[in-house]
Design a protein around this motif. Sequence first.
Motif, mmCIF file in Angstrom:
data_model
loop_
_atom_site.group_PDB
_atom_site.id
_atom_site.type_symbol
_atom_site.label_atom_id
_atom_site.label_comp_id
_atom_site.label_asym_id
_atom_site.label_seq_id
_atom_site.Cartn_x
_atom_site.Cartn_y
_atom_site.Cartn_z
ATOM 1 N N SER A 47 0.817 -1.225 0.000
ATOM 2 C CA SER A 47 0.000 0.000 0.000
ATOM 3 C C SER A 47 0.850 1.276 0.000
ATOM 4 C CB SER A 47 -0.926 0.023 1.224
ATOM 5 O OG SER A 47 -1.746 -1.117 1.264
ATOM 6 N N GLU A 48 2.161 1.154 0.160
ATOM 7 C CA GLU A 48 3.094 2.293 0.196
ATOM 8 C C GLU A 48 2.747 3.275 1.323
ATOM 9 O OE1 GLU A 48 3.097 3.503 -4.148
ATOM 10 O OE2 GLU A 48 5.194 2.913 -3.855
ATOM 11 N N VAL A 49 2.202 2.717 2.398
ATOM 12 C CA VAL A 49 1.817 3.586 3.519
ATOM 13 C C VAL A 49 2.938 3.623 4.553
ATOM 14 C CG1 VAL A 49 0.203 3.838 5.465
ATOM 15 C CG2 VAL A 49 -0.653 3.197 3.206
ATOM 16 N N LYS A 89 -4.499 9.837 8.240
ATOM 17 C CA LYS A 89 -5.357 8.653 8.072
ATOM 18 C C LYS A 89 -6.536 8.702 9.026
ATOM 19 C CE LYS A 89 -4.633 3.887 9.713
ATOM 20 N NZ LYS A 89 -3.733 2.746 9.641
ATOM 21 N N THR A 143 0.426 9.500 9.736
ATOM 22 C CA THR A 143 0.460 8.469 8.691
ATOM 23 C C THR A 143 0.675 9.131 7.327
ATOM 24 O OG1 THR A 143 -1.096 7.216 10.028
ATOM 25 C CG2 THR A 143 -0.838 6.514 7.743
ATOM 26 N N ILE A 145 2.282 8.511 2.888
ATOM 27 C CA ILE A 145 2.556 7.601 1.767
ATOM 28 C C ILE A 145 3.925 7.952 1.175
ATOM 29 C CG2 ILE A 145 0.193 6.969 1.129
ATOM 30 C CD1 ILE A 145 0.081 9.263 -0.805
ATOM 31 N N LEU A 248 -5.946 8.769 3.820
ATOM 32 C CA LEU A 248 -6.150 7.318 3.816
ATOM 33 C C LEU A 248 -7.333 7.023 4.723
ATOM 34 C CD1 LEU A 248 -2.391 6.569 4.375
ATOM 35 C CD2 LEU A 248 -3.611 6.178 2.239
ATOM 36 N N VAL A 263 -6.557 3.419 -0.459
ATOM 37 C CA VAL A 263 -5.124 3.645 -0.606
ATOM 38 C C VAL A 263 -4.946 4.776 -1.610
ATOM 39 C CG1 VAL A 263 -2.935 2.519 -1.172
ATOM 40 C CG2 VAL A 263 -4.861 1.135 -0.418
#
Length: 369
Positions: A47-49, A89, A143, A145, A248, A263
Amino acid sequence: MDEVDTIIVGAGVVGLAVADALSEAGKEIIVLEKHDGFGRETSSRNSEVIHAGLYYPTGSLKARLCVTGRRMLYEFCERNGVPFKKVGKLVVANHPEEREKIHAVHEQAAQNGVEGLRMLSRKQVAQLEPGIVAEEALFSPETGIVDTHQLMACLERRAGSRSATLAYGCEMTGIERNNDTYQVEIVDTDGERMRLECRTFVNAAGLNADAVAGLAGIDPTEAGYRQHYCKGEYFAVSSRHKDSITRLVYPAPTPVSLGIHVVLGLDGAMRLGPNAFYVDEIDYDVNQAHAKEFLAGAREYFPRLALEDLRPDQSGIRPKLQKEGEGFRDFVVAEESARGLPGLVNLAGIESPGLTSCLAIARAVAACI
Ligand SMILES: Cc1cc2nc3c(=O)[nH]c(=O)nc-3n(C[C@H](O)[C@H](O)[C@H](O)COP(=O)(O)OP(=O)(O)OC[C@H]3O[C@@H](n4cnc5c(N)ncnc54)[C@H](O)[C@@H]3O)c2cc1C
Protein backbone atom coordinates in the motif's frame (compact mmCIF):
# COMPACT_ATOMS: atom_id res chain seq x y z
CA MET A 1 37.47 -17.37 -3.33
CA ASP A 2 36.45 -13.70 -3.02
CA GLU A 3 35.83 -12.55 0.55
CA VAL A 4 33.69 -9.63 1.75
CA ASP A 5 32.58 -8.44 5.18
CA THR A 6 28.86 -9.11 4.64
CA ILE A 7 26.59 -10.89 2.22
CA ILE A 8 22.94 -9.83 2.22
CA VAL A 9 20.36 -12.03 0.49
CA GLY A 10 17.48 -10.03 -0.95
CA ALA A 11 17.25 -6.63 -2.63
CA GLY A 12 13.83 -5.69 -1.33
CA VAL A 13 13.44 -2.54 0.71
CA VAL A 14 14.79 -4.27 3.84
CA GLY A 15 17.91 -5.79 2.24
CA LEU A 16 18.67 -2.46 0.55
CA ALA A 17 18.21 -0.56 3.83
CA VAL A 18 20.61 -2.99 5.53
CA ALA A 19 23.12 -2.47 2.69
CA ASP A 20 22.78 1.29 3.12
CA ALA A 21 23.34 1.13 6.89
CA LEU A 22 26.30 -1.27 6.72
CA SER A 23 27.98 0.57 3.85
CA GLU A 24 27.72 3.77 5.88
CA ALA A 25 29.83 1.98 8.47
CA GLY A 26 32.41 1.20 5.73
CA LYS A 27 31.68 -2.54 5.43
CA GLU A 28 32.36 -4.28 2.13
CA ILE A 29 29.08 -5.86 1.07
CA ILE A 30 27.53 -7.98 -1.65
CA VAL A 31 23.75 -8.01 -2.03
CA LEU A 32 22.54 -11.16 -3.80
CA GLU A 33 19.23 -10.86 -5.62
CA LYS A 34 17.78 -13.62 -7.80
CA HIS A 35 15.74 -11.23 -9.99
CA ASP A 36 17.29 -8.86 -12.52
CA GLY A 37 16.71 -5.77 -10.38
CA PHE A 38 15.65 -4.60 -6.92
CA GLY A 39 12.13 -4.71 -5.45
CA ARG A 40 10.54 -7.29 -7.74
CA GLU A 41 8.56 -8.95 -4.94
CA THR A 42 6.65 -7.72 -1.85
CA SER A 43 8.39 -4.34 -1.69
CA SER A 44 6.63 -3.36 -4.94
CA ARG A 45 3.31 -4.96 -4.04
CA ASN A 46 2.01 -3.07 -1.04
CA SER A 47 0.00 0.00 0.00
CA GLU A 48 3.09 2.29 0.20
CA VAL A 49 1.82 3.59 3.52
CA ILE A 50 4.16 4.98 6.16
CA HIS A 51 2.33 3.62 9.18
CA ALA A 52 2.18 5.62 12.38
CA GLY A 53 2.31 2.48 14.60
CA LEU A 54 -1.28 2.37 15.85
CA TYR A 55 -2.07 -1.32 16.12
CA TYR A 56 0.83 -3.40 17.39
CA PRO A 57 1.20 -4.57 21.01
CA THR A 58 3.28 -2.11 23.02
CA GLY A 59 6.91 -3.18 23.35
CA SER A 60 6.74 -5.55 20.35
CA LEU A 61 9.34 -5.13 17.60
CA LYS A 62 6.50 -4.21 15.23
CA ALA A 63 5.45 -1.34 17.50
CA ARG A 64 8.95 -0.09 18.28
CA LEU A 65 10.47 -0.47 14.82
CA CYS A 66 7.38 1.06 13.18
CA VAL A 67 7.33 4.18 15.38
CA THR A 68 11.12 4.69 15.17
CA GLY A 69 11.27 3.62 11.53
CA ARG A 70 8.50 6.02 10.57
CA ARG A 71 10.39 8.98 12.09
CA MET A 72 13.63 7.82 10.43
CA LEU A 73 11.89 7.34 7.08
CA TYR A 74 10.32 10.83 6.97
CA GLU A 75 13.72 12.35 7.77
CA PHE A 76 15.47 10.13 5.19
CA CYS A 77 12.96 11.02 2.45
CA GLU A 78 13.21 14.73 3.25
CA ARG A 79 17.03 14.67 3.20
CA ASN A 80 17.36 12.54 0.05
CA GLY A 81 14.54 13.89 -2.09
CA VAL A 82 12.42 10.72 -2.00
CA PRO A 83 8.79 11.69 -2.76
CA PHE A 84 6.41 11.28 0.19
CA LYS A 85 3.35 12.97 1.66
CA LYS A 86 2.11 12.99 5.24
CA VAL A 87 -1.53 12.74 4.16
CA GLY A 88 -2.92 11.49 7.50
CA LYS A 89 -5.36 8.65 8.07
CA LEU A 90 -8.87 8.09 9.38
CA VAL A 91 -9.86 4.79 11.02
CA VAL A 92 -13.63 4.91 10.72
CA ALA A 93 -16.48 3.24 12.64
CA ASN A 94 -20.19 3.00 11.83
CA HIS A 95 -21.34 0.25 14.23
CA PRO A 96 -21.06 -0.05 18.04
CA GLU A 97 -18.54 -2.93 17.87
CA GLU A 98 -16.39 -0.95 15.40
CA ARG A 99 -16.49 2.08 17.69
CA GLU A 100 -15.26 -0.11 20.52
CA LYS A 101 -12.44 -1.38 18.28
CA ILE A 102 -11.25 2.08 17.22
CA HIS A 103 -11.23 3.26 20.85
CA ALA A 104 -9.05 0.25 21.66
CA VAL A 105 -6.76 1.18 18.73
CA HIS A 106 -6.57 4.75 20.08
CA GLU A 107 -5.46 3.47 23.50
CA GLN A 108 -2.95 1.07 21.95
CA ALA A 109 -1.53 3.79 19.71
CA ALA A 110 -1.17 6.24 22.59
CA GLN A 111 0.74 3.58 24.55
CA ASN A 112 2.98 3.07 21.50
CA GLY A 113 3.93 6.76 21.59
CA VAL A 114 2.11 7.76 18.37
CA GLU A 115 1.81 11.53 18.14
CA GLY A 116 -1.16 13.79 17.37
CA LEU A 117 -4.07 11.30 17.60
CA ARG A 118 -7.62 12.66 17.85
CA MET A 119 -11.12 11.14 17.96
CA LEU A 120 -13.46 12.84 15.48
CA SER A 121 -17.27 13.08 15.57
CA ARG A 122 -19.50 12.38 12.54
CA LYS A 123 -19.61 16.12 11.83
CA GLN A 124 -15.84 16.55 12.06
CA VAL A 125 -15.30 13.58 9.70
CA ALA A 126 -17.72 15.17 7.18
CA GLN A 127 -15.87 18.50 7.41
CA LEU A 128 -12.50 16.84 6.82
CA GLU A 129 -13.61 14.31 4.16
CA PRO A 130 -17.04 15.12 2.69
CA GLY A 131 -17.08 11.83 0.70
CA ILE A 132 -16.79 9.72 3.85
CA VAL A 133 -19.56 8.69 6.22
CA ALA A 134 -18.62 7.60 9.74
CA GLU A 135 -20.26 7.86 13.14
CA GLU A 136 -16.81 8.32 14.64
CA ALA A 137 -13.19 8.15 13.49
CA LEU A 138 -9.67 8.04 14.86
CA PHE A 139 -7.47 10.58 13.07
CA SER A 140 -3.74 9.91 12.77
CA PRO A 141 -1.93 12.91 11.25
CA GLU A 142 1.47 11.13 11.24
CA THR A 143 0.46 8.47 8.69
CA GLY A 144 1.72 9.07 5.16
CA ILE A 145 2.56 7.60 1.77
CA VAL A 146 5.90 7.15 0.03
CA ASP A 147 7.17 6.37 -3.46
CA THR A 148 8.60 2.94 -2.66
CA HIS A 149 10.38 2.59 -6.00
CA GLN A 150 12.19 5.90 -5.48
CA LEU A 151 13.02 4.91 -1.91
CA MET A 152 14.61 1.64 -3.06
CA ALA A 153 16.41 3.39 -5.94
CA CYS A 154 17.84 5.88 -3.45
CA LEU A 155 18.99 3.17 -1.00
CA GLU A 156 20.56 1.21 -3.88
CA ARG A 157 22.36 4.32 -5.18
CA ARG A 158 23.71 5.28 -1.76
CA ALA A 159 24.91 1.77 -0.90
CA GLY A 160 26.36 1.24 -4.41
CA SER A 161 28.26 4.53 -4.31
CA ARG A 162 30.00 3.39 -1.13
CA SER A 163 31.12 -0.17 -0.51
CA ALA A 164 28.20 -2.33 -1.66
CA THR A 165 27.98 -4.41 -4.84
CA LEU A 166 24.49 -5.27 -6.08
CA ALA A 167 24.60 -8.69 -7.71
CA TYR A 168 21.37 -9.15 -9.68
CA GLY A 169 20.44 -12.44 -11.30
CA CYS A 170 22.26 -14.26 -8.48
CA GLU A 171 20.36 -16.77 -6.39
CA MET A 172 21.82 -17.91 -3.09
CA THR A 173 21.53 -21.70 -2.98
CA GLY A 174 23.66 -22.75 -0.01
CA ILE A 175 25.69 -21.61 2.99
CA GLU A 176 28.25 -23.37 5.16
CA ARG A 177 30.17 -22.31 8.24
CA ASN A 178 33.91 -22.79 7.76
CA ASN A 179 36.19 -21.77 10.68
CA ASP A 180 35.13 -18.18 11.31
CA THR A 181 33.62 -17.38 7.90
CA TYR A 182 30.62 -18.40 5.83
CA GLN A 183 30.91 -19.88 2.36
CA VAL A 184 27.91 -18.92 0.30
CA GLU A 185 26.92 -20.77 -2.87
CA ILE A 186 25.35 -18.82 -5.72
CA VAL A 187 23.82 -19.73 -9.08
CA ASP A 188 23.56 -17.03 -11.73
CA THR A 189 20.98 -16.77 -14.52
CA ASP A 190 23.23 -18.79 -16.88
CA GLY A 191 23.23 -21.62 -14.36
CA GLU A 192 26.84 -20.97 -13.41
CA ARG A 193 27.76 -21.82 -9.81
CA MET A 194 30.21 -19.85 -7.70
CA ARG A 195 31.20 -19.42 -4.07
CA LEU A 196 31.81 -16.32 -2.00
CA GLU A 197 33.13 -15.98 1.53
CA CYS A 198 31.90 -13.54 4.19
CA ARG A 199 32.25 -12.92 7.90
CA THR A 200 28.64 -11.88 8.44
CA PHE A 201 25.46 -12.83 6.58
CA VAL A 202 22.01 -11.23 6.54
CA ASN A 203 18.93 -13.15 5.40
CA ALA A 204 16.52 -10.52 4.03
CA ALA A 205 14.88 -12.96 1.60
CA GLY A 206 11.27 -11.93 2.26
CA LEU A 207 8.86 -14.70 1.25
CA ASN A 208 11.83 -17.06 1.02
CA ALA A 209 13.40 -16.18 4.40
CA ASP A 210 12.39 -19.47 6.06
CA ALA A 211 13.93 -21.49 3.20
CA VAL A 212 17.17 -19.45 3.39
CA ALA A 213 17.33 -20.04 7.17
CA GLY A 214 16.86 -23.74 6.34
CA LEU A 215 19.88 -23.64 4.01
CA ALA A 216 21.94 -22.47 7.00
CA GLY A 217 20.91 -25.63 8.87
CA ILE A 218 18.15 -24.09 10.98
CA ASP A 219 14.86 -25.99 11.13
CA PRO A 220 12.40 -23.18 10.31
CA THR A 221 9.47 -24.87 12.05
CA GLU A 222 11.39 -25.55 15.26
CA ALA A 223 12.88 -22.03 15.26
CA GLY A 224 9.46 -20.43 14.69
CA TYR A 225 10.53 -18.99 11.32
CA ARG A 226 8.10 -20.97 9.12
CA GLN A 227 6.20 -18.46 6.96
CA HIS A 228 2.63 -18.78 5.69
CA TYR A 229 1.54 -16.89 2.62
CA CYS A 230 -1.38 -14.52 3.04
CA LYS A 231 -2.48 -12.82 -0.16
CA GLY A 232 -3.80 -9.27 -0.47
CA GLU A 233 -5.49 -8.00 -3.65
CA TYR A 234 -6.09 -4.41 -4.75
CA PHE A 235 -8.74 -2.89 -7.01
CA ALA A 236 -8.14 0.43 -8.78
CA VAL A 237 -10.95 2.99 -8.30
CA SER A 238 -12.27 4.93 -11.29
CA SER A 239 -10.61 8.28 -11.90
CA ARG A 240 -14.02 9.95 -11.48
CA HIS A 241 -13.30 9.72 -7.72
CA LYS A 242 -9.74 11.09 -8.03
CA ASP A 243 -9.05 13.74 -5.39
CA SER A 244 -12.49 13.22 -3.82
CA ILE A 245 -10.76 11.68 -0.78
CA THR A 246 -7.50 13.22 0.39
CA ARG A 247 -6.62 11.06 3.41
CA LEU A 248 -6.15 7.32 3.82
CA VAL A 249 -9.36 5.78 5.12
CA TYR A 250 -9.35 2.46 7.00
CA PRO A 251 -12.17 0.47 8.60
CA ALA A 252 -11.71 -0.99 12.08
CA PRO A 253 -8.98 -3.69 11.88
CA THR A 254 -9.57 -7.46 11.80
CA PRO A 255 -7.24 -10.02 13.44
CA VAL A 256 -5.40 -10.75 10.12
CA SER A 257 -5.34 -7.38 8.41
CA LEU A 258 -6.03 -3.70 8.71
CA GLY A 259 -9.16 -4.17 6.59
CA ILE A 260 -9.93 -3.10 3.02
CA HIS A 261 -8.97 0.54 2.96
CA VAL A 262 -8.72 3.51 0.62
CA VAL A 263 -5.12 3.65 -0.61
CA LEU A 264 -3.91 6.86 -2.21
CA GLY A 265 -1.03 7.26 -4.62
CA LEU A 266 1.16 10.36 -4.57
CA ASP A 267 -0.63 11.38 -7.80
CA GLY A 268 -4.03 11.25 -6.03
CA ALA A 269 -5.07 7.99 -7.76
CA MET A 270 -7.22 5.82 -5.54
CA ARG A 271 -7.13 2.07 -4.93
CA LEU A 272 -8.99 -0.19 -2.53
CA GLY A 273 -7.28 -3.00 -0.71
CA PRO A 274 -5.84 -5.25 0.38
CA ASN A 275 -8.08 -8.17 1.39
CA ALA A 276 -6.41 -11.07 3.21
CA PHE A 277 -6.62 -14.80 2.55
CA TYR A 278 -4.12 -17.61 3.03
CA VAL A 279 -2.72 -19.32 -0.10
CA ASP A 280 -0.35 -22.24 -0.68
CA GLU A 281 1.45 -20.82 -3.67
CA ILE A 282 2.72 -17.49 -4.93
CA ASP A 283 0.36 -16.27 -7.62
CA TYR A 284 -0.33 -12.58 -8.14
CA ASP A 285 -3.58 -12.82 -10.16
CA VAL A 286 -6.44 -10.68 -8.90
CA ASN A 287 -9.84 -12.38 -8.83
CA GLN A 288 -12.43 -10.12 -10.48
CA ALA A 289 -15.15 -11.93 -8.49
CA HIS A 290 -13.76 -10.36 -5.30
CA ALA A 291 -14.86 -6.89 -6.47
CA LYS A 292 -18.24 -7.38 -4.73
CA GLU A 293 -16.55 -8.07 -1.39
CA PHE A 294 -14.46 -4.90 -1.84
CA LEU A 295 -17.51 -2.86 -2.72
CA ALA A 296 -19.50 -4.13 0.27
CA GLY A 297 -16.62 -3.33 2.67
CA ALA A 298 -15.87 0.12 1.30
CA ARG A 299 -19.46 1.31 0.80
CA GLU A 300 -19.95 1.21 4.56
CA TYR A 301 -17.91 4.42 4.71
CA PHE A 302 -17.66 5.48 1.03
CA PRO A 303 -21.30 5.30 -0.17
CA ARG A 304 -20.77 6.93 -3.57
CA LEU A 305 -18.69 3.98 -4.76
CA ALA A 306 -20.24 1.69 -7.40
CA LEU A 307 -19.24 -1.76 -8.69
CA GLU A 308 -18.34 -0.36 -12.12
CA ASP A 309 -15.78 1.92 -10.43
CA LEU A 310 -13.60 -1.06 -9.54
CA ARG A 311 -11.05 -2.75 -11.78
CA PRO A 312 -8.54 -5.46 -10.73
CA ASP A 313 -5.12 -3.97 -9.93
CA GLN A 314 -2.12 -5.71 -8.35
CA SER A 315 -1.69 -8.07 -5.40
CA GLY A 316 0.98 -8.84 -2.83
CA ILE A 317 1.72 -11.71 -0.48
CA ARG A 318 2.43 -11.34 3.24
CA PRO A 319 5.03 -13.67 4.79
CA LYS A 320 3.10 -14.33 8.00
CA LEU A 321 4.50 -16.34 10.90
CA GLN A 322 1.02 -17.07 12.22
CA LYS A 323 -1.09 -19.71 10.51
CA GLU A 324 -4.70 -18.93 9.72
CA GLY A 325 -6.61 -18.35 12.96
CA GLU A 326 -3.53 -17.93 15.15
CA GLY A 327 -2.80 -14.79 17.19
CA PHE A 328 -0.25 -11.98 16.87
CA ARG A 329 3.32 -12.86 15.86
CA ASP A 330 6.15 -10.36 15.94
CA PHE A 331 8.94 -9.69 13.42
CA VAL A 332 11.95 -12.00 13.85
CA VAL A 333 15.29 -10.15 13.90
CA ALA A 334 17.66 -12.83 15.18
CA GLU A 335 21.44 -12.99 15.39
CA GLU A 336 22.13 -16.71 15.54
CA SER A 337 25.16 -17.09 17.89
CA ALA A 338 22.99 -19.23 20.16
CA ARG A 339 22.60 -21.71 17.26
CA GLY A 340 26.35 -21.77 16.61
CA LEU A 341 26.06 -19.30 13.72
CA PRO A 342 27.64 -16.06 14.97
CA GLY A 343 27.22 -13.04 12.70
CA LEU A 344 24.32 -14.64 10.81
CA VAL A 345 21.10 -12.63 11.08
CA ASN A 346 17.70 -13.99 10.06
CA LEU A 347 14.83 -11.62 9.30
CA ALA A 348 11.54 -13.53 9.15
CA GLY A 349 7.88 -12.59 9.18
CA ILE A 350 8.67 -9.14 7.76
CA GLU A 351 5.11 -8.35 6.74
CA SER A 352 3.49 -4.93 7.33
CA PRO A 353 4.80 -2.58 8.74
CA GLY A 354 8.07 -3.78 7.15
CA LEU A 355 8.27 -0.96 4.62
CA THR A 356 7.76 1.69 7.31
CA SER A 357 10.24 -0.06 9.60
CA CYS A 358 12.97 -0.76 7.01
CA LEU A 359 15.50 1.80 8.28
CA ALA A 360 14.93 0.82 11.92
CA ILE A 361 15.26 -2.89 11.05
CA ALA A 362 18.53 -2.06 9.26
CA ARG A 363 19.81 -0.21 12.32
CA ALA A 364 18.89 -3.18 14.54
CA VAL A 365 20.76 -5.54 12.18
CA ALA A 366 23.83 -3.28 12.08
CA ALA A 367 23.86 -3.22 15.88
CA CYS A 368 24.08 -7.01 16.18
CA ILE A 369 26.82 -7.85 13.66
C1 LIG B 1 -0.51 -6.52 0.48
C2 LIG B 1 0.59 -5.89 1.29
C3 LIG B 1 0.47 -4.57 1.74
C4 LIG B 1 1.48 -4.00 2.52
N1 LIG B 1 1.38 -2.68 2.87
C5 LIG B 1 2.36 -2.12 3.60
C6 LIG B 1 2.31 -0.74 3.94
O1 LIG B 1 1.42 0.00 3.50
N2 LIG B 1 3.26 -0.24 4.76
C7 LIG B 1 4.25 -1.01 5.27
O2 LIG B 1 5.05 -0.52 6.06
N3 LIG B 1 4.39 -2.31 4.89
C8 LIG B 1 3.48 -2.86 4.06
N4 LIG B 1 3.60 -4.17 3.66
C9 LIG B 1 4.77 -4.92 4.08
C10 LIG B 1 6.00 -4.59 3.22
O3 LIG B 1 5.67 -4.55 1.86
C11 LIG B 1 7.07 -5.65 3.48
O4 LIG B 1 7.28 -5.76 4.88
C12 LIG B 1 8.41 -5.30 2.85
O5 LIG B 1 8.26 -4.96 1.50
C13 LIG B 1 9.36 -6.48 3.00
O6 LIG B 1 10.56 -6.19 2.32
P1 LIG B 1 11.68 -7.28 2.20
O7 LIG B 1 12.86 -6.62 1.63
O8 LIG B 1 11.81 -7.99 3.52
O9 LIG B 1 11.06 -8.40 1.23
P2 LIG B 1 10.95 -8.44 -0.38
O10 LIG B 1 10.55 -7.17 -0.96
O11 LIG B 1 10.09 -9.63 -0.66
O12 LIG B 1 12.43 -8.75 -0.85
C14 LIG B 1 13.05 -10.01 -0.65
C15 LIG B 1 13.97 -10.25 -1.83
O13 LIG B 1 14.74 -11.41 -1.59
C16 LIG B 1 14.96 -12.04 -2.85
N5 LIG B 1 15.36 -13.43 -2.60
C17 LIG B 1 14.65 -14.38 -1.94
N6 LIG B 1 15.35 -15.53 -1.89
C18 LIG B 1 16.52 -15.31 -2.53
C19 LIG B 1 17.67 -16.12 -2.80
N7 LIG B 1 17.76 -17.41 -2.38
N8 LIG B 1 18.70 -15.58 -3.49
C20 LIG B 1 18.62 -14.28 -3.92
N9 LIG B 1 17.56 -13.47 -3.70
C21 LIG B 1 16.53 -13.98 -3.00
C22 LIG B 1 13.62 -11.89 -3.53
O14 LIG B 1 13.74 -12.06 -4.92
C23 LIG B 1 13.21 -10.50 -3.12
O15 LIG B 1 13.58 -9.53 -4.07
C24 LIG B 1 2.63 -4.77 2.88
C25 LIG B 1 2.74 -6.09 2.41
C26 LIG B 1 1.76 -6.65 1.61
C27 LIG B 1 1.92 -8.04 1.09
